[in-house]
Design a protein around this motif. Structure first.
Motif, PDB file in Angstrom:
ATOM      1  N   ASP A   5     -49.594  20.457 -42.291  1.00 53.99           N
ATOM      2  CA  ASP A   5     -48.462  21.211 -41.779  1.00 53.99           C
ATOM      3  C   ASP A   5     -47.301  21.185 -42.759  1.00 53.99           C
ATOM      4  OD1 ASP A   5     -49.198  20.116 -38.469  1.00 53.99           O
ATOM      5  OD2 ASP A   5     -49.372  22.156 -39.269  1.00 53.99           O
ATOM      6  N   GLN A   6     -46.766  22.337 -43.032  1.00 54.50           N
ATOM      7  CA  GLN A   6     -45.567  22.443 -43.846  1.00 54.50           C
ATOM      8  C   GLN A   6     -44.777  23.647 -43.336  1.00 54.50           C
ATOM      9  OE1 GLN A   6     -48.392  23.549 -47.641  1.00 54.50           O
ATOM     10  NE2 GLN A   6     -46.206  23.590 -48.027  1.00 54.50           N
ATOM     11  N   PRO A   7     -43.445  23.649 -43.530  1.00 56.76           N
ATOM     12  CA  PRO A   7     -42.650  24.779 -43.019  1.00 56.76           C
ATOM     13  C   PRO A   7     -43.064  26.078 -43.694  1.00 56.76           C
ATOM     14  CG  PRO A   7     -41.321  23.322 -44.404  1.00 56.76           C
ATOM     15  CD  PRO A   7     -42.619  22.629 -44.170  1.00 56.76           C
ATOM     16  N   THR A   8     -42.956  27.158 -42.953  1.00 61.10           N
ATOM     17  CA  THR A   8     -43.369  28.457 -43.473  1.00 61.10           C
ATOM     18  C   THR A   8     -42.423  28.961 -44.554  1.00 61.10           C
ATOM     19  OG1 THR A   8     -44.326  29.011 -41.337  1.00 61.10           O
ATOM     20  CG2 THR A   8     -43.869  30.838 -42.836  1.00 61.10           C
ATOM     21  N   GLU A   9     -41.132  28.775 -44.334  1.00 57.11           N
ATOM     22  CA  GLU A   9     -40.144  29.318 -45.257  1.00 57.11           C
ATOM     23  C   GLU A   9     -38.890  28.460 -45.270  1.00 57.11           C
ATOM     24  OE1 GLU A   9     -39.673  33.715 -45.325  1.00 57.11           O
ATOM     25  OE2 GLU A   9     -37.536  33.333 -45.047  1.00 57.11           O
ATOM     26  N   MET A  10     -38.273  28.347 -46.441  1.00 63.14           N
ATOM     27  CA  MET A  10     -37.011  27.635 -46.576  1.00 63.14           C
ATOM     28  C   MET A  10     -36.113  28.424 -47.523  1.00 63.14           C
ATOM     29  SD  MET A  10     -38.276  23.674 -46.908  1.00 63.14           S
ATOM     30  CE  MET A  10     -36.645  23.007 -46.677  1.00 63.14           C
ATOM     31  N   VAL A  18     -33.447  20.662 -52.621  1.00 63.22           N
ATOM     32  CA  VAL A  18     -34.210  21.001 -51.421  1.00 63.22           C
ATOM     33  C   VAL A  18     -35.404  20.074 -51.298  1.00 63.22           C
ATOM     34  CG1 VAL A  18     -35.756  22.705 -52.484  1.00 63.22           C
ATOM     35  CG2 VAL A  18     -35.144  22.929 -50.088  1.00 63.22           C
ATOM     36  N   GLN A  19     -35.725  19.731 -50.063  1.00 57.76           N
ATOM     37  CA  GLN A  19     -36.875  18.862 -49.777  1.00 57.76           C
ATOM     38  C   GLN A  19     -37.867  19.631 -48.914  1.00 57.76           C
ATOM     39  OE1 GLN A  19     -36.136  14.712 -48.543  1.00 57.76           O
ATOM     40  NE2 GLN A  19     -37.589  15.016 -46.870  1.00 57.76           N
ATOM     41  N   ILE A  20     -39.096  19.729 -49.368  1.00 60.14           N
ATOM     42  CA  ILE A  20     -40.156  20.425 -48.631  1.00 60.14           C
ATOM     43  C   ILE A  20     -41.118  19.365 -48.096  1.00 60.14           C
ATOM     44  CG2 ILE A  20     -42.007  22.117 -48.745  1.00 60.14           C
ATOM     45  CD1 ILE A  20     -40.558  23.364 -51.153  1.00 60.14           C
ATOM     46  N   ASN A  21     -41.256  19.323 -46.789  1.00 59.23           N
ATOM     47  CA  ASN A  21     -42.078  18.306 -46.144  1.00 59.23           C
ATOM     48  C   ASN A  21     -43.513  18.775 -45.912  1.00 59.23           C
ATOM     49  OD1 ASN A  21     -39.881  16.514 -45.931  1.00 59.23           O
ATOM     50  ND2 ASN A  21     -39.209  17.486 -44.035  1.00 59.23           N
ATOM     51  N   ALA A 101     -50.707  25.993 -45.550  1.00 58.49           N
ATOM     52  CA  ALA A 101     -50.492  27.436 -45.704  1.00 58.49           C
ATOM     53  C   ALA A 101     -49.405  27.754 -46.724  1.00 58.49           C
ATOM     54  CB  ALA A 101     -50.152  28.062 -44.356  1.00 58.49           C
ATOM     55  N   GLY A 102     -48.652  26.724 -47.136  1.00 63.32           N
ATOM     56  CA  GLY A 102     -47.622  26.947 -48.143  1.00 63.32           C
ATOM     57  C   GLY A 102     -46.245  27.156 -47.546  1.00 63.32           C
ATOM     58  N   THR A 103     -45.240  26.762 -48.309  1.00 59.53           N
ATOM     59  CA  THR A 103     -43.843  26.972 -47.931  1.00 59.53           C
ATOM     60  C   THR A 103     -43.221  27.933 -48.927  1.00 59.53           C
ATOM     61  OG1 THR A 103     -43.626  24.757 -46.991  1.00 59.53           O
ATOM     62  CG2 THR A 103     -41.584  25.886 -47.644  1.00 59.53           C
TER      63      THR A 103
END
Lengths: 109, 113
Positions: A5-10, A18-21, A101-103
């Motif tokens: 799981d990762q956020p769809t968009e930031m 920026v931190q992508i989890n 699915a990628g951020t």
């Protein structure tokens, strides 16, 4: 089942941090990868973590906590060229890569 | 330039037709992979090969076949294309199955009508 799981968009601002989890549930663990993918292009390797802790590589750092099933990618001093999708992938007990699915990261001036 | 070459870059295909996507690497990597990438989904493994002469099924192998006659080439064949096979296909390689990163080709965008 196996899940990444990762956020769809930031969205972030040029020059900022920026931190992508990424959280994962997989059958076994043999390393976690981060890839960068610009629109219409192939994914390119950014980082690899197999032990807990922080790996730093220039403006990019990646952190892993195996006990929490958690990783993050930290991007510092953001540049417009950092606008891309960031893919998290875990290598499972069969040494197959399971991909999130990628951020999609949007950098604004 | 060392790396992975895929062909064609883009193709529109009528349903029911046979299609082979070509992949060649010059890094002497043992392992090669075929993935498909669809909007909103992660890369999904179609087939893989750990070394020349061997192949294995990935997560979504139905409708696809591969061969690995030598180290460098790993073609992907769609025997009878269907619209659900419309996707971007990436070939990748790695030095080994348990070592190192994957190197990707530039992708083949396939549209099945």
């Amino acid at each position: 089942g196996q899940n990444i799981d990762q956020p769809t968009e930031m969205t972030a601002t040029e020059g900022a941090i920026v931190q992508i989890n990424c959280t994962y549930q997989t059958s076994g663990f043999n390393g976690l990868f981060w890839y960068q993918q610009h629109a219409g292009e192939a994914p390119t390797f950014l980082s690899y973590n197999v032990l807990d802790g922080l790996e730093e590589k220039g403006r990019f750092s990646s952190f892993l906590s195996r006990s929490k099933g958690y990783s993050y990618l930290l991007l510092k001093e953001l540049q417009m060229k950092d606008s891309a999708s960031y893919l998290c992938a875990v290598r499972d007990s069969n040494y197959q890569l399971i991909w999130g699915a990628g951020t999609k990261l949007i950098i604004k001036p | 330039i060392a790396g992975i070459t895929q062909a064609p870059t883009s193709q529109i295909l009528a349903a029911g037709r046979r299609m082979t996507l070509r992949c060649t690497q010059d890094m002497r990597h043992n392992a090669m992979y075929w993935y498909r990438q669809d909007l909103g989904l992660g890369l999904r493994l179609i087939h893989y090969s750990n070394t020349a002469g061997t192949t294995g099924k990935g997560e979504v192998p139905d409708g696809y076949s591969v061969s690995r006659a030598n180290t460098d080439d790993f073609p992907l064949t769609l025997a009878s294309a269907v619209p659900s096979q419309t996707s971007v296909y990436f070939c990748a390689s790695s030095a080994g199955t348990d070592t190192g990163e994957l190197f990707f080709g530039e992708g083949s965008r396939l549209t099945v009508l």
